[in-house]
Design an enzyme around this catalytic site. Sequence first.
Site, short mmCIF file in Angstrom:
data_model
loop_
_atom_site.label_atom_id
_atom_site.label_comp_id
_atom_site.label_asym_id
_atom_site.label_seq_id
_atom_site.Cartn_x
_atom_site.Cartn_y
_atom_site.Cartn_z
CE LYS A 35 -10.29 20.07 -4.22
NZ LYS A 35 -10.68 21.28 -4.99
CE1 TYR A 256 2.37 21.56 28.55
CE2 TYR A 256 0.97 20.60 26.87
CZ TYR A 256 2.11 20.56 27.65
OH TYR A 256 2.99 19.52 27.51
C1 LIG Z 1 -12.07 21.25 -5.09
C2 LIG Z 1 -12.81 21.56 -6.32
C3 LIG Z 1 -14.15 21.20 -6.45
C4 LIG Z 1 -14.96 20.60 -5.31
O1 LIG Z 1 -15.32 21.63 -4.43
P1 LIG Z 1 -16.25 21.32 -3.15
O2 LIG Z 1 -16.48 22.66 -2.55
O3 LIG Z 1 -15.45 20.44 -2.25
O4 LIG Z 1 -17.47 20.66 -3.64
C5 LIG Z 1 -14.77 21.43 -7.67
N1 LIG Z 1 -14.09 21.99 -8.69
C6 LIG Z 1 -12.80 22.37 -8.60
C7 LIG Z 1 -12.13 23.00 -9.75
C8 LIG Z 1 -12.12 22.18 -7.40
O5 LIG Z 1 -10.84 22.55 -7.32
#
Ligand SMILES: *Cc1c(COP(=O)(O)O)cnc(C)c1O
Length: 384
Positions: A35, A256
């Site tokens: 994702k 800055y």
């Molecule tokens: C993002 C996600 C994961 C992966 O999580 P990590 O902490 O990056 O391993 C697994 N299951 C779901 C439902 C997620 O949304």
Amino acid sequence: MPRPILATIHTEALRHNLQRVRQASPDTRVWAVVKANAYGHGIEHAFEGLRGADGFALLDLNEAERLRALGWRGPVLLLEGVFEPRDLELCSRLGLWHTVHCDAQIDMLAQHKTQVPHRVFLKMNSGMNRLGFPPARFRAAWTRLNVLPQVDEISLMTHFSDADGPRGVAHQMAVFQAHTQDLPGERTLSNSAATLRHAQALGLKPDWVRPGIAVYGSSPDFPQNDAAHWDLQPAMTLSAQIIATQDLQVGDTVGYGSSFTAEQPMRVGIVACGYADGYPRLCPTGTPVLVEGVHSRTLGRVSMDMLCVDLSAHSQAGIGSEVVLWGQASNGAVLSIDEPAAAAGTVGYELMCALAQRVPVRVDEWDASRSDPIRYLPGKSAKL
Ligand SMILES: *Cc1c(COP(=O)(O)O)cnc(C)c1O
């Protein structure tokens, strides 16, 4: 010459990390979670390193389409399921499996006209209180799905809120088990932290794990355990070059707000990386960096296009020297993304996801442990 900043995606590190996950949960199929554009790495850039996974999990339909366009014919899971009825048409067309976490999604399925029944993952809210059916209503949802001609196999899913912390997974596992024990179907439960930390403690062997962050080489429970502890390799290097140096006298300030003042004469390097590249502005003086593969620190405020590093112990460094903000230096030294993330009060996830569009990306197909100079090639896959 383009501005000397580059993100390198390490194919070999992705392969290695996937292997580590498999070791932690043997004989379990692995969803590589891609994702958010593969956690900022770019789905197309990460694909070669991750194609050994058993499936890909993501949220955006357009990312699912991109995976199919890459030629991936295996499982693809939509972790949030569909958002409107016509998303189901795309699921039918592309053969996407999808999460069902609420009644509205069952309603949509019941109305859907499809030749091929869908594989769905029914999600329980076992305590995270984001998505999923409450335990008491889980069975009713399962029964509703089970009679729909639109539905093929039903798998069972939940998500842990505390796999990386002291609370652990036992309280959620107890809820999940109590309400699913006699239901058929494959189980998918664990994110990276649960896969690495709690594989034994689950009390059941899941059919699928869903690692994201570990695959990209960041530790899911930093600072308790670092990436080296879990034997994970950085899948992304953000590197830039020094484009100017300054000699500071006692009392001179940098950047800055003059937030850093020299207490002795010192040389500093100005690096072609700023918050508009995705390096957090919140990183304070002292955030670790690698200058020519040797530890140094940032000085003063990060600005939009530049930041400043301490060259006191780097007499050879000058214009053109390599500075690694996170990842692996040309000499093989590694600075985990977890370190600047922690300095900015956040997690590696946020930094990798926030890599800016303007940073060119190169895919490194070769062994990440080799040591030859970073080449600032425009990158065959810089523009996708
Ligand atoms: C993002 C996600 C994961 C992966 O999580 P990590 O902490 O990056 O391993 C697994 N299951 C779901 C439902 C997620 O949304």
